[in-house]
Design an enzyme around this catalytic site. Structure first.
Site, PDB file in Angstrom:
ATOM      1  N   HIS A   1       0.841  -1.205   0.000  1.00  0.00           N
ATOM      2  CA  HIS A   1       0.000   0.000   0.000  1.00  0.00           C
ATOM      3  C   HIS A   1       0.873   1.250   0.000  1.00  0.00           C
ATOM      4  CE1 HIS A   1      -3.817  -2.181   1.505  1.00  0.00           C
ATOM      5  NE2 HIS A   1      -3.867  -1.941   0.222  1.00  0.00           N
TER       6      HIS A   1
ATOM      7  N   CYS B   1       4.016 -12.094   3.076  1.00  0.00           N
ATOM      8  CA  CYS B   1       4.886 -12.048   4.255  1.00  0.00           C
ATOM      9  C   CYS B   1       4.724 -13.355   5.056  1.00  0.00           C
ATOM     10  CB  CYS B   1       4.504 -10.852   5.128  1.00  0.00           C
ATOM     11  SG  CYS B   1       5.436 -10.825   6.665  1.00  0.00           S
TER      12      CYS B   1
ATOM     13  N   GLU C   1      -5.535  -8.099   3.467  1.00  0.00           N
ATOM     14  CA  GLU C   1      -4.998  -9.148   4.353  1.00  0.00           C
ATOM     15  C   GLU C   1      -6.134  -9.951   4.986  1.00  0.00           C
ATOM     16  OE1 GLU C   1      -2.052  -8.084   7.439  1.00  0.00           O
ATOM     17  OE2 GLU C   1      -2.944  -9.692   8.632  1.00  0.00           O
TER      18      GLU C   1
ATOM     19  N   THR D   1      -2.450  -8.508  11.198  1.00  0.00           N
ATOM     20  CA  THR D   1      -1.097  -8.282  11.741  1.00  0.00           C
ATOM     21  C   THR D   1      -0.852  -6.833  12.166  1.00  0.00           C
ATOM     22  OG1 THR D   1      -0.290  -7.971   9.486  1.00  0.00           O
ATOM     23  CG2 THR D   1      -0.004 -10.161  10.454  1.00  0.00           C
TER      24      THR D   1
ATOM     25  N   CYS E   1       1.814  -8.310  14.460  1.00  0.00           N
ATOM     26  CA  CYS E   1       3.227  -8.397  14.099  1.00  0.00           C
ATOM     27  C   CYS E   1       4.051  -7.445  14.967  1.00  0.00           C
ATOM     28  CB  CYS E   1       3.348  -8.026  12.632  1.00  0.00           C
ATOM     29  SG  CYS E   1       5.013  -7.786  12.096  1.00  0.00           S
TER      30      CYS E   1
ATOM     31  N   ASN F   1      -1.694   0.250   8.415  1.00  0.00           N
ATOM     32  CA  ASN F   1      -0.775   0.468   9.541  1.00  0.00           C
ATOM     33  C   ASN F   1      -0.328   1.923   9.618  1.00  0.00           C
ATOM     34  OD1 ASN F   1       2.294   0.658   8.769  1.00  0.00           O
ATOM     35  ND2 ASN F   1       1.383  -0.748   7.311  1.00  0.00           N
TER      36      ASN F   1
HETATM   37  S1  SF4 Z   1       3.889  -5.513   9.170  1.00  0.00           S
HETATM   38 FE1  SF4 Z   1       4.646  -7.506   9.850  1.00  0.00          FE
HETATM   39  S2  SF4 Z   1       3.189  -8.950   8.971  1.00  0.00           S
HETATM   40 FE2  SF4 Z   1       2.901  -7.044   7.848  1.00  0.00          FE
HETATM   41  S3  SF4 Z   1       4.247  -7.251   6.070  1.00  0.00           S
HETATM   42 FE3  SF4 Z   1       5.426  -6.233   7.699  1.00  0.00          FE
HETATM   43  S4  SF4 Z   1       6.554  -7.871   8.737  1.00  0.00           S
HETATM   44 FE4  SF4 Z   1       4.885  -8.812   7.558  1.00  0.00          FE
END
Ligand code: SF4
Length: 287
Positions: free
Chosen positions: A42, A97, A127, A162, A190, A220
């Protein structure tokens, strides 16, 4: 002179670096078309730069010509998509991932063992959709209110997107307790996410202005914006240096910078450099 501090943990995580590495390697050795299934990550700037190198996103495996390379994105895909890629005669490169793959495995296991799978996360996020493909009976719960009202069975098995904030997970799990006989939880948040959120919170508490860098569609990154905004009223979300305004930094003694897990370090560097220029220009009275 304005202090500019970059959060201790900020920017591209292991899974994103790995996906970019796989995509770059596929582009370098390409003798055929290379596509990603949806955007690889993203981050529109990264997606545009990959497109310049011949790696373009498509929405469905069937949109690629036979023999093309198809990179499965870092957020993961459903098993159905994998089957369709195979049926279309594509060479699949799995950039999912490994931590997301772990969520898939836990969800599958819970469903096989007879649990009502609950994915705590954002409905419709790639996801979450990918995980749901691995446990077709799963419910997606994104808020405490949903956790209070959702119809669950006697045995509930929880996996987590995650990038979710852990306080929200605690609240959702508390809301589920008492609504079932057995509750099994795989906390699949994560570490990269918690580290970034923790470092952003710490920095935002001491900064006069916070700049969060990352894609607007990145879950995120948006969570980082929320974390910073509760501690620093002057929090701004940007994707590129062109979006910065000198006026934001007029009164600032300390500017904090953080970035979502899908933001490469080069993007952090150009934004930080531009903040420095804007702060220096203000100090010199030239802007
Ligand atoms: S935030 Fe964590 S789970 Fe998501 S892609 Fe990155 S390492 Fe992988």
């Amino acid at each position: 002179m304005t202090r500019i501090v970059v959060a201790q943990h900020a920017g591209a995580c292991f899974g994103v670096e790995r996906a970019l590495d796989l995509a770059n390697r596929a582009a370098e050795g390409a003798t055929t078309d290379v596509h990603t299934l949806g955007p690889l990550i993203h981050n529109p700037q990264v997606v545009a730069s990959l497109a310049q190198r011949g790696v373009t996103p498509i929405e469905r495996p069937e949109d690629a010509g036979e023999g093309s390379v198809l990179i499965m994105r870092a957020h993961g895909v459903t098993p159905e998509m994998e089957r369709r890629a195979q049926a279309a005669g594509l060479e699949a490169v799995d950039a999912t991932c490994p931590f997301v793959k772990k969520v898939h495995r836990f969800a599958e296991r819970l469903e096989v063992e007879g649990y009502q799978v609950v994915i705590v996360g954002e409905a419709g996020h790639p996801e979450t959709e990918g995980t749901r493909g691995h446990a077709p009976g799963a419910l997606v719960v994104g808020t405490v209110e949903e956790a209070r009202s959702v119809e669950v069975g006697r045995r509930v098995g929880v996996v987590v997107q995650t990038t979710l904030e852990r306080p929200l997970l605690r609240e959702v799990v508390s809301a589920l307790i008492g609504r079932c006989e057995e509750l099994r939880l795989y906390d699949t948040i994560c570490e990269a996410t918690t580290e970034r959120q923790g470092a952003a919170a710490e920095l935002a508490a001491e900064a006069d202005v916070m700049v969060v860098i990352g894609g607007r569609s990145s879950a995120n990154t948006r969570h980082l914006v929320d974390v910073c905004a509760t501690r620093c009223g002057a929090t701004f979300h940007v994707e590129t240096p062109e979006e910065l305004h000198g006026a934001w930094f007029a009164e600032a003694e300390t500017v904090g910078v953080t970035a979502g897990a899908s933001t490469p370090s080069a993007q952090i560097d150009v934004v930080t450099k531009r903040i420095r220029e804007l702060c220096d220009a203000r100090a010199a009275g030239t802007s």
